[in-house]
Scaffold this active site. Structure first.
Site, PDB file in Angstrom:
ATOM      1  CD  GLU A  83      43.263  39.583  48.830  1.00 13.88           C
ATOM      2  OE1 GLU A  83      43.801  39.473  47.967  1.00 13.88           O
ATOM      3  OE2 GLU A  83      42.303  38.762  48.878  1.00 13.88           O
ATOM      4  CD  GLU A  91      46.232  30.007  50.345  1.00 12.05           C
ATOM      5  OE1 GLU A  91      45.005  29.599  49.952  1.00 12.05           O
ATOM      6  OE2 GLU A  91      46.371  31.167  50.280  1.00 12.05           O
ATOM      7  CE  LYS A 109      45.100  31.417  45.926  1.00 11.28           C
ATOM      8  NZ  LYS A 109      45.321  32.821  46.242  1.00 11.28           N
ATOM      9  CD  GLU A 121      47.411  33.883  42.129  1.00 13.09           C
ATOM     10  OE1 GLU A 121      46.600  33.624  42.906  1.00 13.09           O
ATOM     11  OE2 GLU A 121      47.512  35.208  41.808  1.00 13.09           O
TER      12      GLU A 121
END
Length: 473
Positions: A262, A316, A319, A325
């Protein structure tokens, strides 16, 4: 010398050049309610030349959609299943049979991530990690898949005790004997690699006064000389990765390869999330892709061409946490790019980092900075504090408070009955004081204000009654 020989020589050089380059993949997270179908996602990946993907589970719809796509896949055994995988070989066998063997080879699963950042998991699953990895590997052996599918586990940079200078990189001492040595032995024996999650954004965001934005974004900068080995670093990413290489080397595991599972940069953040913007996200990810695909390792490991997985494929919307985030995505849910960067060697040839006229190195210098777990240069123009996250819940805050005031070594005298910071007598106020004491005692190291998600860094002095929070020890 004949023309045919020259042509053959050029072709041979080209083959070796391509073979020696790194590889870029992407993390396909799905904590959202507005994403396209898995079938459409696979077409999106293929249309942009992304031939590696990492997922956080083994969802059948996703694995079926990837079948026959030619895309290499890393799947995940969640932290919640580590206990079962560690304690039961029948569970591990069944898990591999249902989630791996049932799809391979049509779905080109190449690795299994057993857990994710287990050392910061608040459920204390660390002791189950290596036994779970071994049982999953043995299950692969049973199905004769162990030669094609590797087993590893992504670590966060907070697993490092020191990361500056990079040459002094070391793992947290309490993790070395029980976890790292047996894990690295396992990786060596099985021909696997260490998975690492690395985010220069976190280091930059908390230390903008001492870290150059250009240094964090792979832009031109004077570089930082490592006083331990004399090597010059031109990016924070390289410095972070070499700290991990140095930590492995210190334990005599120089032969273990590393994959960055990541890394990324948010295109949007809260007001206090310095550096979170579309321009910076485009610069970081675009320059990183170019850096990886053109080839060449790190200053400490110049031949270590890396495989890197960008985080993440989509924004997303479900989240939790700060705005950043929900804004790490390369694409919006409607499949449009958040910003335009290449993902292939062909695309990289014409790529140019598009910086605005007022951008550039407006903050800090290319100063030596830790990326997680090492000594961070103290701020000279501002301070940071660590406070409790009220949304973590009383049980989680109490457990973290007990750790901070106990083996964590925080100075908790001021929150005892009758002391200056006892009032207000709330778990959040007391935890904030203890967390900050721990954070300051550790020199504001990256990863020391986390407590399994029960804490976060702020840039304004916390205020609870008449209590004053220290900024250093």
């Amino acid at each position: 010398m004949g023309s045919s020989f020259i042509t053959s020589l050029v072709l041979l050089i080209s083959v070796f050049t391509l073979a020696d380059c790194g590889s870029v993949g992407v993390n396909y997270g799905r904590i959202a309610n507005n994403l396209p179908s898995a079938t459409k996602v696979v077409e999106l990946l293929k249309s942009h030349g992304l031939n590696r993907v990492k997922v956080y589970d083994t969802d059948p719809a996703v694995l079926h959609a990837l079948s026959g796509s030619g895309i290499k896949v890393t799947v995940d055994l969640p932290n919640e299943q580590l206990f079962a995988a560690a304690k039961s070989t029948s569970f591990a066998n069944s898990w591999v049979e249902r989630n791996v063997a049932a799809y391979y080879p049509h779905t080109e699963i190449e690795a299994i991530a057993v857990g994710n950042e287990v050392f910061v998991d608040p459920h204390n699953t660390t002791k189950f990690l290596v036994p779970a990895m071994k049982n999953i590997h043995e299950a692969l052996v049973k199905f004769n898949l162990h030669s094609d599918i590797k087993v590893s586990s992504p670590i966060a940079l907070s697993a490092l005790q020191n990361s500056y200078p990079s040459s002094a990189g070391s793992f947290r001492p309490e993790l070395i004997e029980p976890v790292f040595k047996p894990m690295l032995d396992f990786l060596r024996q099985t021909g696997s690699f260490l998975m690492v999650n690395a985010y220069p954004f976190f280091a930059y965001e908390s230390n903008t006064d001492v870290i150059s934005l250009d240094y964090a974004l792979f832009r031109e900068n004077p570089g930082v000389v490592d006083p331990g080995n004399g090597l010059r670093y031109f990016s924070l990413f390289d410095a972070q990765i070499d700290a991990v290489f140095a930590a492995m080397s210190a334990l005599k595991y120089d032969d273990i390869k590393l994959v960055v599972t990541e890394t990324g940069w948010p295109s949007k953040g809260d007001e206090n999330e310095n550096g979170a913007s579309i321009e910076n996200a485009a610069a970081y990810n675009g320059n990183l892709v170019r850096r990886i695909l053109i080839g060449g390792g790190t200053p400490l490991r110049p031949k270590a061409d890396l495989t890197v997985y960008l985080f993440a494929l989509f924004n997303e919307n479900k989240k939790f946490g700060p705005t950043s985030e929900r804004n790490y995505g390369l694409f919006y849910p409607n499949e449009e790019k958040v910003y335009d960067i290449p993902f292939t060697l062909e695309g990289v040839k014409n790529y140019r980092d598009k910086r605005s006229p007022v951008a550039g190195n407006q903050q800090g210098a290319a100063a030596p900075v830790n990326g997680g777990g090492g000594s961070v240069s103290k701020s000279t123009t501002g301070n940071t504090w660590c406070v409790a996250n009220g949304e973590a819940g009383k049980a989680k805050l109490q457990a973290a408070l007990d750790y901070a005031c106990g083996e964590g070594g925080a100075d908790c005298h001021s929150i005892q009955p009758g002391a200056t910071c006892y009032d207000p007598n709330t778990i959040q106020a007391h935890a904030s004081f203890a967390f900050n004491s721990y954070y300051q005692k550790k020199g504001r190291q990256m990863g020391t204000c986390y407590f399994g998600g029960a804490a976060y860094v702020v840039t304004q002095p916390p205020k609870y009654g008449n209590c004053e929070f220290p900024t250093g020890y």
